[in-house]
Design an enzyme around this catalytic site. Structure first.
Site, PDB file in Angstrom:
ATOM      1  N   TYR A   1      10.833  22.323 -22.624  1.00 42.28           N
ATOM      2  CA  TYR A   1      10.436  21.671 -21.376  1.00 42.28           C
ATOM      3  C   TYR A   1      11.606  21.232 -20.502  1.00 42.28           C
ATOM      4  O   TYR A   1      11.396  20.708 -19.403  1.00 42.28           O
ATOM      5  CB  TYR A   1       9.527  20.470 -21.690  1.00 42.28           C
ATOM      6  CG  TYR A   1       8.263  20.871 -22.427  1.00 42.28           C
ATOM      7  CD1 TYR A   1       7.331  21.719 -21.822  1.00 42.28           C
ATOM      8  CD2 TYR A   1       8.009  20.434 -23.722  1.00 42.28           C
ATOM      9  CE1 TYR A   1       6.184  22.107 -22.489  1.00 42.28           C
ATOM     10  CE2 TYR A   1       6.863  20.819 -24.404  1.00 42.28           C
ATOM     11  CZ  TYR A   1       5.952  21.656 -23.781  1.00 42.28           C
ATOM     12  OH  TYR A   1       4.812  22.046 -24.436  1.00 42.28           O
TER      13      TYR A   1
ATOM     14  N   SER B   1       6.359  25.530 -18.932  1.00 44.56           N
ATOM     15  CA  SER B   1       6.639  26.678 -19.800  1.00 44.56           C
ATOM     16  C   SER B   1       5.733  27.851 -19.421  1.00 44.56           C
ATOM     17  O   SER B   1       4.713  27.671 -18.739  1.00 44.56           O
ATOM     18  CB  SER B   1       6.402  26.285 -21.264  1.00 44.56           C
ATOM     19  OG  SER B   1       5.042  25.918 -21.457  1.00 44.56           O
TER      20      SER B   1
ATOM     21  N   ASN C   1      -0.685  19.624 -13.549  1.00 44.73           N
ATOM     22  CA  ASN C   1      -0.261  20.053 -14.890  1.00 44.73           C
ATOM     23  C   ASN C   1      -1.122  19.267 -15.868  1.00 44.73           C
ATOM     24  O   ASN C   1      -0.844  18.096 -16.162  1.00 44.73           O
ATOM     25  CB  ASN C   1       1.223  19.787 -15.135  1.00 44.73           C
ATOM     26  CG  ASN C   1       1.677  20.356 -16.475  1.00 44.73           C
ATOM     27  OD1 ASN C   1       0.848  20.731 -17.315  1.00 44.73           O
ATOM     28  ND2 ASN C   1       2.981  20.430 -16.688  1.00 44.73           N
TER      29      ASN C   1
ATOM     30  N   GLU D   1      -2.511  25.110 -10.296  1.00 49.91           N
ATOM     31  CA  GLU D   1      -2.229  24.826 -11.704  1.00 49.91           C
ATOM     32  C   GLU D   1      -0.746  25.078 -11.968  1.00 49.91           C
ATOM     33  O   GLU D   1      -0.191  26.081 -11.516  1.00 49.91           O
ATOM     34  CB  GLU D   1      -3.092  25.759 -12.578  1.00 49.91           C
ATOM     35  CG  GLU D   1      -2.833  25.576 -14.057  1.00 49.91           C
ATOM     36  CD  GLU D   1      -3.737  26.475 -14.914  1.00 49.91           C
ATOM     37  OE1 GLU D   1      -4.612  27.177 -14.369  1.00 49.91           O
ATOM     38  OE2 GLU D   1      -3.543  26.460 -16.137  1.00 49.91           O
TER      39      GLU D   1
ATOM     40  N   PRO E   1      -1.515  14.757 -20.421  1.00 49.09           N
ATOM     41  CA  PRO E   1      -1.030  14.125 -21.659  1.00 49.09           C
ATOM     42  C   PRO E   1       0.352  14.590 -22.095  1.00 49.09           C
ATOM     43  O   PRO E   1       0.663  15.780 -22.043  1.00 49.09           O
ATOM     44  CB  PRO E   1      -2.085  14.537 -22.697  1.00 49.09           C
ATOM     45  CG  PRO E   1      -2.781  15.713 -22.107  1.00 49.09           C
ATOM     46  CD  PRO E   1      -2.746  15.518 -20.626  1.00 49.09           C
TER      47      PRO E   1
ATOM     48  N   ASP F   1     -14.876  21.067 -14.564  1.00 48.74           N
ATOM     49  CA  ASP F   1     -16.034  20.634 -13.770  1.00 48.74           C
ATOM     50  C   ASP F   1     -15.628  19.666 -12.665  1.00 48.74           C
ATOM     51  O   ASP F   1     -16.209  19.686 -11.569  1.00 48.74           O
ATOM     52  CB  ASP F   1     -17.078  19.974 -14.676  1.00 48.74           C
ATOM     53  CG  ASP F   1     -17.795  20.980 -15.569  1.00 48.74           C
ATOM     54  OD1 ASP F   1     -17.634  22.199 -15.357  1.00 48.74           O
ATOM     55  OD2 ASP F   1     -18.510  20.548 -16.497  1.00 48.74           O
TER      56      ASP F   1
END
Ligand code: CA2
Length: 147
Positions: free
Chosen positions: A23, A102, A74, A98, A10, A87
């Site tokens: 960012y 930042s 991300n 992952e 998102p 899950d």
């Protein structure tokens, strides 16, 4: 040829348009082009996807099984809230790196916990857009080590 999914969650569609102090100025289209070029240079396939919806991200992780060899994820703010994404990763058993632009550990306390981390191969954070190619290399190294 190995195939990797770059999956963004998102608000990452806003990259480069707001909050550049956190960012950076690189847009999501720039990131995706950079990842595609990196894949071409190193000889692996890169597919990019982004969604603002938790369920769509779960679906994308499920669909990656059998289609891609691993995921650079991300998960945006869902990192800190989503047991469903945790899950989904655990359920597909695909290797996930992952990624955060930042340094989430240098920010607010609510960003310090990740539901993704326990089911990820590892995490890269704090290097801005360059983190995506670092994550790709880390995932490729992992795939080569485990194949
Ligand atoms: O640092 C990261 O990559 C994050 O995953 C970004 C998420 C944040 O919730 C995580 O804690 C860390 C936020 C993505 C929002 O991206 C924007 C980009 C430009 C303008 C506004 C939001």
């Amino acid at each position: 040829m190995l195939s990797v999914l770059i999956l963004n969650g998102p608000n990452l569609n806003l990259l480069g348009t707001r909050q550049p102090e956190i960012y950076g100025h690189t847009t999501l289209a720039d990131v995706e082009a950079m990842c595609a070029a990196h894949g071409q240079a190193k000889g692996f396939e890169v597919t990019c996807a982004q969604s603002n919806h938790e369920g769509a991200l779960v679906d994308a992780i499920h669909a990656a099984k059998g289609t891609h060899d691993g995921i650079v994820l991300n998960a945006g703010a869902y990192t800190h809230s989503s047991i469903a994404l945790h899950d989904a990763i655990a359920g597909t058993e695909l290797p996930v790196v992952e990624l955060h632009l930042s340094n989430i550990h240098a920010r607010e306390a609510f960003r310090h916990h990740s539901f993704i981390a326990p089911v990820a191969v590892g995490m890269i954070c704090g290097f801005g857009a360059a983190g995506y190619t670092l994550a790709l290399d880390a995932l490729l190294g992992h795939l080569e080590d485990t194949s």
